[in-house]
Design an enzyme around this catalytic site. Structure first.
Site, PDB file in Angstrom:
ATOM      1  N   SER A   1     -49.139 -17.588  37.053  1.00 15.19           N
ATOM      2  CA  SER A   1     -49.169 -19.040  37.287  1.00 15.19           C
ATOM      3  C   SER A   1     -47.818 -19.454  37.848  1.00 15.19           C
ATOM      4  O   SER A   1     -46.798 -18.817  37.552  1.00 15.19           O
ATOM      5  CB  SER A   1     -49.413 -19.771  35.966  1.00 15.19           C
ATOM      6  OG  SER A   1     -49.123 -21.144  36.095  1.00 15.19           O
TER       7      SER A   1
ATOM      8  N   TYR B   1     -47.118 -20.509  27.244  1.00 15.09           N
ATOM      9  CA  TYR B   1     -47.865 -20.134  28.456  1.00 15.09           C
ATOM     10  C   TYR B   1     -46.907 -19.613  29.535  1.00 15.09           C
ATOM     11  O   TYR B   1     -47.186 -18.599  30.192  1.00 15.09           O
ATOM     12  CB  TYR B   1     -48.608 -21.382  28.930  1.00 15.09           C
ATOM     13  CG  TYR B   1     -49.545 -21.196  30.094  1.00 15.09           C
ATOM     14  CD1 TYR B   1     -50.791 -20.578  29.933  1.00 15.09           C
ATOM     15  CD2 TYR B   1     -49.220 -21.680  31.364  1.00 15.09           C
ATOM     16  CE1 TYR B   1     -51.667 -20.447  31.001  1.00 15.09           C
ATOM     17  CE2 TYR B   1     -50.090 -21.551  32.431  1.00 15.09           C
ATOM     18  CZ  TYR B   1     -51.308 -20.943  32.249  1.00 15.09           C
ATOM     19  OH  TYR B   1     -52.183 -20.806  33.317  1.00 15.09           O
TER      20      TYR B   1
END
Ligand code: NAP
Length: 251
Positions: free
Chosen positions: A146, A159
């Site tokens: 990401s 995350y």
């Protein structure tokens, strides 16, 4: 579609393929000719629908449940995939979750859950997939990172750590297995319209759009196109890379 048929006789395992980006990646690989294992954790009906979509389009697919965070479940997933298809050429480590909170309020269990699914899950799947890939002296591994793993994001320390960890894993593994013609790359999506981003309120969405030069959120198709390309012969000399699909967000 360009490249249709280039993955005939290849077998792909896509984790977290019942919804979102994974679903479209599974369909894309099937359209390129691969037989696809549609992995999911809990949503069996959604996974069955993805298989039906692939079969209706003339492809081959099977849904197999497994929690990628659990070693025994991952080993069983690959045993079943090999029993059904006899080989494993492509692994897309796509399964991922979020448990967002500011670090001071973040429960240790939510830190662990995100690391276990998003990072350890990719390790466990790569370890299982590498056995047939090393025998075949061919493999394509694509890890779904990401832009948050590259640049950070408040409220997402767990995350961001997992997605940055995936980039380290990608580069180290690319060096380990390159001599066997196995490539390992990471894709770093920006904000893509899926269940994960559906919680964005109107104000955050508008603020976000102002930061994206292409002026829109991404679609799962935007990401799947790159994943598909990385698995084709045209990408045979690309390994250890992290490629953003973010409409220019991180420029
Ligand atoms: P999504 O729509 O929430 O779908 C998540 C998928 O992962 C589902 O198929 C889910 O299966 C599966 N999954 C979750 N935990 C699992 C586990 N332990 N074992 C096996 N499967 C599991 O997510 P998405 O937005 O498509 O995201 C896909 C990937 O792209 C994730 O790694 C995410 O971090 C990454 N990403 C997304 C964005 C974005 O903006 N959407 C941006 C950057 C990166 P069930 O249906 O069975 O629950």
């Amino acid at each position: 579609m360009p490249g249709e048929g280039v993955l005939v006789d290849r077998v792909a395992v896509v984790t977290g393929a019942s919804r979102g980006i994974g679903r479209v990646v599974a369909r894309q690989l099937a359209q390129l000719g691969a037989s696809v294992v549609v992995n999911y954790k809990t949503q069996a009906e959604a996974a069955t629908r993805v298989v039906a979509e692939i079969v209706a389009a003339g492809g081959v697919a099977e849904a197999i449940a497994a929690d990628v965070a659990r070693a025994e479940a991952v080993d069983a997933l690959f045993r079943q995939a090999l029993a059904r298809f006899g080989r494993c050429d492509i692994l897309v480590n796509n399964a991922g979750i979020i448990r967002d909170n500011l670090l001071l309020r973040l429960e240790a269990a939510d830190f662990d859950a995100v690391l276990e699914t998003n990072l350890k899950g990719a390790f466990l799947c790569a370890r299982a997939a590498l056995k047939p890939m090393l025998r075949q002296r061919f493999g394509r591994i694509v890890n779904m990172s990401s832009v948050v793993g590259l640049h950070g994001n408040p409220g997402q320390t767990n995350y961001a750590a997992a997605k940055a960890g995936l980039i380290g894993l990608t580069r180290a593994l690319a060096k380990e297995v390159g001599s066997r013609q196995i490539t390992v790359n990471a894709v770093a999506p920006g904000f893509i319209e899926t269940d994960i981003t559906s919680h964005l309120g109107d104000a955050s969405r508008t603020a976000l759009l102002e930061r994206i030069p292409l002026g829109r959120l991404g679609t799962a198709d935007d990401v799947a196109g790159l994943v598909g390309f990385l698995c084709t012969p045209a990408a045979a000399y690309i390994t250890g890379q992290v490629i953003a699909v973010d409409g220019g967000l991180i420029l």
